[in-house]
Design a protein around this motif. Structure first.
Motif, PDB file in Angstrom:
ATOM      1  N   TYR A  87     -11.951   9.482  -0.503  1.00  0.00           N
ATOM      2  CA  TYR A  87     -11.868   8.102  -0.025  1.00  0.00           C
ATOM      3  C   TYR A  87     -11.768   7.115  -1.194  1.00  0.00           C
ATOM      4  O   TYR A  87     -11.055   6.118  -1.111  1.00  0.00           O
ATOM      5  N   TYR A  90      -8.246   7.211  -2.196  1.00  0.00           N
ATOM      6  CA  TYR A  90      -7.473   6.450  -1.208  1.00  0.00           C
ATOM      7  C   TYR A  90      -7.593   4.952  -1.465  1.00  0.00           C
ATOM      8  O   TYR A  90      -6.585   4.231  -1.456  1.00  0.00           O
ATOM      9  N   SER A  91      -8.795   4.464  -1.700  1.00  0.00           N
ATOM     10  CA  SER A  91      -9.020   3.030  -1.932  1.00  0.00           C
ATOM     11  C   SER A  91      -8.306   2.548  -3.194  1.00  0.00           C
ATOM     12  O   SER A  91      -7.701   1.480  -3.203  1.00  0.00           O
ATOM     13  N   ARG A  94      -4.602   2.419  -2.567  1.00  0.00           N
ATOM     14  CA  ARG A  94      -4.292   1.291  -1.689  1.00  0.00           C
ATOM     15  C   ARG A  94      -4.329  -0.021  -2.470  1.00  0.00           C
ATOM     16  O   ARG A  94      -3.449  -0.870  -2.306  1.00  0.00           O
ATOM     17  N   TYR A  98       0.104   1.640  -3.840  1.00  0.00           N
ATOM     18  CA  TYR A  98       0.794   2.895  -3.556  1.00  0.00           C
ATOM     19  C   TYR A  98       0.560   3.283  -2.097  1.00  0.00           C
ATOM     20  O   TYR A  98      -0.146   4.230  -1.797  1.00  0.00           O
ATOM     21  N   LYS A  99       1.175   2.543  -1.201  1.00  0.00           N
ATOM     22  CA  LYS A  99       0.937   2.736   0.225  1.00  0.00           C
ATOM     23  C   LYS A  99       1.333   4.135   0.694  1.00  0.00           C
ATOM     24  O   LYS A  99       0.604   4.770   1.452  1.00  0.00           O
ATOM     25  N   SER A 102      -1.212   6.626  -0.551  1.00  0.00           N
ATOM     26  CA  SER A 102      -2.496   6.425   0.127  1.00  0.00           C
ATOM     27  C   SER A 102      -2.427   6.917   1.571  1.00  0.00           C
ATOM     28  O   SER A 102      -3.415   7.429   2.099  1.00  0.00           O
ATOM     29  N   ASP A 103      -1.263   6.795   2.196  1.00  0.00           N
ATOM     30  CA  ASP A 103      -1.108   7.328   3.550  1.00  0.00           C
ATOM     31  C   ASP A 103      -1.221   8.854   3.555  1.00  0.00           C
ATOM     32  O   ASP A 103      -1.802   9.434   4.474  1.00  0.00           O
ATOM     33  N   MET A 106      -4.870   9.649   3.267  1.00  0.00           N
ATOM     34  CA  MET A 106      -5.528   9.410   4.552  1.00  0.00           C
ATOM     35  C   MET A 106      -5.240  10.565   5.511  1.00  0.00           C
ATOM     36  O   MET A 106      -6.131  11.012   6.236  1.00  0.00           O
TER      37      MET A 106
END
Length: 133
Positions: A87, A90-91, A94, A98-99, A102-103, A106
């Protein structure tokens, strides 16, 4: 670290007050009310199906961590210790914009959570189920 209250925007003041209040309420519940009155938060999924959801044992994890008992916390729900660094990744992705990556991260967290929820109910992986006290 002291907070300079006068320099905070009204939004941050509100968030800080809500966060502090919720944290204090949670500590009061977990350390005072729950033990004294023998209160617990039942898992609706476990109550309905008899199966363990991926979140079963989280309240006991938090209580164990508040007592600095890391080994016991890990035995209640090991998924949290796996998901926490993922996580954070991921944060960071984000926040850096870097969408797409990060997707993907997720999606990995979702697959891990669903897999953990399934595996902890299979007898061969019963060691993933939360320890009953």
């Amino acid at each position: 670290m002291l907070i300079n209250w006068h320099k905070l925007s009204p939004t941050w003041k509100s968030r800080w007050l809500w966060g502090t209040s919720l944290t204090a309420g949670g500590v009061l519940y977990l350390k005072v009310l729950a033990p004294v009155f023998n209160l617990s938060i039942p898992c609706p999924f476990h109550a309905l199906t008899g199966l363990y959801c991926p979140g079963c044992g989280i309240t006991r994890v938090i209580t164990s961590l508040m007592d600095f008992n890391l080994a016991q916390a890990f035995r209640f729900n090991s998924l949290l210790f796996l998901l926490l660094p993922i996580y954070v990744l991921y944060s960071v992705l984000r926040l850096k914009g870097y969408k797409k990556f990060s997707d993907y991260v997720m999606f990995v967290m979702l697959v891990l959570t669903v897999s953990f929820g399934i595996l902890r109910n299979i007898p061969m992986f019963s060691w993933l189920a939360p320890v009953q006290l």
